[in-house]
Motif scaffolding. Structure first.
Motif, PDB file in Angstrom:
ATOM      1  N   SER A 101       0.828  -1.203   0.000  1.00 17.50           N
ATOM      2  CA  SER A 101       0.000   0.000   0.000  1.00 17.50           C
ATOM      3  C   SER A 101       0.866   1.259   0.000  1.00 17.50           C
ATOM      4  O   SER A 101       0.583   2.229  -0.709  1.00 17.50           O
ATOM      5  N   LEU A 102       1.944   1.236   0.774  1.00 16.95           N
ATOM      6  CA  LEU A 102       2.871   2.366   0.793  1.00 16.95           C
ATOM      7  C   LEU A 102       3.468   2.624  -0.589  1.00 16.95           C
ATOM      8  O   LEU A 102       3.597   3.767  -1.024  1.00 16.95           O
ATOM      9  N   ILE A 103       3.809   1.555  -1.276  1.00 19.43           N
ATOM     10  CA  ILE A 103       4.383   1.687  -2.610  1.00 19.43           C
ATOM     11  C   ILE A 103       3.377   2.300  -3.584  1.00 19.43           C
ATOM     12  O   ILE A 103       3.722   3.102  -4.439  1.00 19.43           O
ATOM     13  N   LEU A 104       2.116   1.933  -3.409  1.00 23.03           N
ATOM     14  CA  LEU A 104       1.084   2.367  -4.360  1.00 23.03           C
ATOM     15  C   LEU A 104       0.573   3.778  -4.094  1.00 23.03           C
ATOM     16  O   LEU A 104       0.354   4.546  -5.039  1.00 23.03           O
ATOM     17  N   VAL A 105       0.361   4.114  -2.806  1.00 24.66           N
ATOM     18  CA  VAL A 105      -0.287   5.398  -2.501  1.00 24.66           C
ATOM     19  C   VAL A 105       0.424   6.222  -1.427  1.00 24.66           C
ATOM     20  O   VAL A 105      -0.021   7.316  -1.091  1.00 24.66           O
ATOM     21  N   GLY A 106       1.497   5.696  -0.847  1.00 22.67           N
ATOM     22  CA  GLY A 106       2.221   6.467   0.152  1.00 22.67           C
ATOM     23  C   GLY A 106       1.678   6.356   1.550  1.00 22.67           C
ATOM     24  O   GLY A 106       2.154   7.020   2.476  1.00 22.67           O
ATOM     25  N   ASN A 107       0.659   5.505   1.764  1.00 27.02           N
ATOM     26  CA  ASN A 107       0.138   5.225   3.105  1.00 27.02           C
ATOM     27  C   ASN A 107      -0.304   3.759   3.156  1.00 27.02           C
ATOM     28  O   ASN A 107      -0.247   3.053   2.144  1.00 27.02           O
ATOM     29  N   GLU A 108      -0.742   3.312   4.338  1.00 31.02           N
ATOM     30  CA  GLU A 108      -1.054   1.893   4.524  1.00 31.02           C
ATOM     31  C   GLU A 108      -2.543   1.587   4.404  1.00 31.02           C
ATOM     32  O   GLU A 108      -2.987   0.477   4.705  1.00 31.02           O
ATOM     33  N   ASP A 109      -3.327   2.524   3.919  1.00 28.64           N
ATOM     34  CA  ASP A 109      -4.790   2.418   3.963  1.00 28.64           C
ATOM     35  C   ASP A 109      -5.363   1.280   3.125  1.00 28.64           C
ATOM     36  O   ASP A 109      -6.484   0.832   3.380  1.00 28.64           O
ATOM     37  N   LEU A 110      -4.634   0.799   2.141  1.00 22.93           N
ATOM     38  CA  LEU A 110      -5.179  -0.214   1.238  1.00 22.93           C
ATOM     39  C   LEU A 110      -4.828  -1.646   1.655  1.00 22.93           C
ATOM     40  O   LEU A 110      -5.096  -2.590   0.920  1.00 22.93           O
ATOM     41  N   HIS A 111      -4.255  -1.816   2.838  1.00 21.13           N
ATOM     42  CA  HIS A 111      -3.725  -3.148   3.179  1.00 21.13           C
ATOM     43  C   HIS A 111      -4.798  -4.223   3.252  1.00 21.13           C
ATOM     44  O   HIS A 111      -4.582  -5.371   2.828  1.00 21.13           O
ATOM     45  N   LEU A 112      -5.979  -3.913   3.734  1.00 17.20           N
ATOM     46  CA  LEU A 112      -7.041  -4.928   3.816  1.00 17.20           C
ATOM     47  C   LEU A 112      -7.555  -5.303   2.428  1.00 17.20           C
ATOM     48  O   LEU A 112      -7.809  -6.481   2.144  1.00 17.20           O
TER      49      LEU A 112
END
Length: 231
Positions: A101-112
């Motif tokens: 998620s960090l790689i994709l958007v710069g935060n961890e919000d997409l992990h689920l």
């Protein structure tokens, strides 16, 4: 990118709770296929995401010291050694998906969401991951003298291993990894990394510490997505 977290959590639980005796049931297959269709838009959006502001992300000094100095992306036509940075992420069992998620958007919000889509990918394409091209290419390497079945088991968690020992069916073991991998905070293994590459639509390099083991060429290598249409 907007994600309905509650809905994703419900669908994760739905897959996790599938009775292992019903993994190959046609109704189960249809349920997973419906989930795949449900998240088609999110899947397409993920493959278009790209984050560039790496300087803004917190670095991981300990992780940086663990990065081996022989990372080459030969399949990406980059002949020289690649310089990489270790980025800090939450170490709560979701770190693989938080890192993606960090790689994709710069935060961890997409992990689920990434965890869910990885499970769907593994379940629907269990035959592919049961005989992933890495198994075949590694067996052809003179540096690796490990039976393919042994290498396969090294890519499984304890739950996947138990299924393999019970049925001796690779597809069943992969589907078990898909289901148990839906448990939030459960650590991921190599087969999840293989499927995640397809989910995000780009290669992932699996970096492994330098040692003299015969399995290192397998784990220290670039993982390319399953051949499919990214649009």
């Amino acid at each position: 990118m907007q994600v309905n977290i509650q809905e994703v959590e419900r669908d994760l639980r739905r897959i996790e709770q599938i009775d292992l005796r019903l993994y190959n049931n046609e109704d189960t297959q249809r349920v997973i296929q419906k989930l795949e269709s449900k998240y088609t838009n999110e899947q397409q959006q993920l493959r278009k995401l790209c984050f560039f502001n790496w300087a803004a992300l917190a670095k991981d000094a300990v992780g940086q010291n663990l990065i081996p100095d022989d990372i080459f992306l030969s399949r990406s036509k980059i002949p020289e050694k690649v310089e990489v940075d270790a980025i800090r992420t939450s170490g709560d069992g979701n770190c693989l998906y938080r890192s993606a998620s960090l790689i994709l958007v710069g935060n961890e919000d997409l992990h689920l969401l990434l965890r869910l889509l990885t499970a769907i990918e593994l379940f629907l394409h269990a035959s592919y991951y049961a005989r992933h091209p890495k198994f075949l290419s590694c067996m052809k390497s003179p540096a690796t003298d490990v039976p393919e079945d042994i290498m396969f088991t090294l890519c499984l968690s304890d739950t996947g291993m138990k299924m393999w020992e019970s049925t001796k069916c690779r597809e069943d073991a992969i589907k078990r990894e898909a289901a148990t991998g839906c448990r939030v905070s459960k650590w991921s293994v190599m087969v999840h990394l293989m499927a995640l590459a397809t989910v995000i639509g780009r290669s992932i390099f699996s970096a492994f510490p330098k040692d003299s083991s015969k399995t290192r060429p397998f784990f220290h290598d670039e993982i390319i997505p399953r051949e499919c249409s990214f649009h």
